[in-house]
Scaffold this motif. Structure first.
Motif, PDB file in Angstrom:
ATOM      1  N   CYS A  19      77.299  47.222 -30.046  1.00  0.00           N
ATOM      2  CA  CYS A  19      78.620  46.592 -30.110  1.00  0.00           C
ATOM      3  C   CYS A  19      79.587  47.158 -29.070  1.00  0.00           C
ATOM      4  CB  CYS A  19      79.213  46.747 -31.510  1.00  0.00           C
ATOM      5  SG  CYS A  19      78.305  45.844 -32.777  1.00  0.00           S
TER       6      CYS A  19
ATOM      7  N   SER B  26      82.720  37.139 -37.902  1.00  0.00           N
ATOM      8  CA  SER B  26      82.504  37.808 -36.617  1.00  0.00           C
ATOM      9  C   SER B  26      81.614  39.034 -36.839  1.00  0.00           C
ATOM     10  CB  SER B  26      83.844  38.254 -36.021  1.00  0.00           C
ATOM     11  OG  SER B  26      84.396  39.309 -36.794  1.00  0.00           O
ATOM     12  N   ILE B  27      81.232  39.631 -35.736  1.00  0.00           N
ATOM     13  CA  ILE B  27      80.437  40.863 -35.837  1.00  0.00           C
ATOM     14  C   ILE B  27      81.274  41.956 -36.492  1.00  0.00           C
ATOM     15  CG2 ILE B  27      79.362  42.690 -34.453  1.00  0.00           C
ATOM     16  CD1 ILE B  27      78.368  40.341 -32.613  1.00  0.00           C
TER      17      ILE B  27
ATOM     18  N   THR C 137      81.463  41.363 -40.202  1.00  0.00           N
ATOM     19  CA  THR C 137      80.192  41.670 -40.868  1.00  0.00           C
ATOM     20  C   THR C 137      80.036  43.173 -41.048  1.00  0.00           C
ATOM     21  OG1 THR C 137      79.235  39.657 -39.925  1.00  0.00           O
ATOM     22  CG2 THR C 137      77.694  41.302 -40.775  1.00  0.00           C
TER      23      THR C 137
ATOM     24  N   ILE D 188      73.846  40.512 -37.372  1.00  0.00           N
ATOM     25  CA  ILE D 188      74.646  41.025 -36.246  1.00  0.00           C
ATOM     26  C   ILE D 188      73.869  40.903 -34.945  1.00  0.00           C
ATOM     27  CG2 ILE D 188      75.628  43.136 -35.232  1.00  0.00           C
ATOM     28  CD1 ILE D 188      76.373  43.902 -38.202  1.00  0.00           C
TER      29      ILE D 188
ATOM     30  N   GLY E 162      75.022  38.616 -31.845  1.00  0.00           N
ATOM     31  CA  GLY E 162      75.161  39.155 -30.495  1.00  0.00           C
ATOM     32  C   GLY E 162      74.381  38.327 -29.482  1.00  0.00           C
TER      33      GLY E 162
END
Length: 160
Positions: free
Chosen positions: A24, A43-44, A47, A141, A145
């Motif tokens: 990330c 969103s990441i 999450t 995730i 991505g």
């Protein structure tokens, strides 16, 4: 013996989480908070906060009777904020395992406010739940991505 195994397993989960969080760090700041339509928890960032909040609820609130509220997603803006959030959660998880060192089959009774009910679970059940929950969302995730144009690393417990 079972708690030692759980503690070792949790260490593996933390190592895998570190790979995810490091992944990330390579995102554009806007991509970290960008909702990915119809996927994950939004969103990441959202999450990751959800994962941390599940630890906070089940281990902190339910099992350890912590009065600390779960974290509001909007308060987390950066990957460093995520690191800090999980650092607090890790301290709580490690303390929970130490306090239940010889009692993996100990029943813990706690309140689930959304159900207005008391439930009971074993220490082993609680730790298994939060770790498998994290891995479920870890896969999301990585996919999110990829959908945003990033190449995810191998974040399994056994990495090649």
């Amino acid at each position: 013996m079972v708690i030692k195994l759980l503690a070792n397993q949790y260490t593996l989960v933390q190592g895998s989480r570190e790979v995810v969080i490091s992944f990330c760090e390579g995102f554009k700041e806007a991509d970290f908070i960008l909702p990915v339509n119809d996927f994950g928890r939004g969103s990441i960032r959202d999450t990751l906060v959800h994962i941390a909040n599940v630890y906070e609820f089940w281990i902190g609130h339910f099992a350890m009777r912590s009065s600390r509220e779960t974290t509001e997603t909007g308060l987390i803006c950066t990957v460093q904020d995520i690191r800090n959030l999980f650092s607090k959660g890790d301290e709580m998880g490690e303390r929970f395992l130490q306090e239940n060192n010889h009692r993996p089959d100990e029943r813990i009774v706690g309140e689930i406010p959304s159900l207005h009910a008391q439930k009971e679970y074993f220490v082993l059940q609680l730790m298994t739940h939060v770790m498998t929950h994290e891995f479920h969302h870890k896969g999301q995730i990585m996919t999110m991505g990829r959908m945003l144009g990033y190449t995810p690393p191998d974040a399994d417990v056994i990495r090649f």
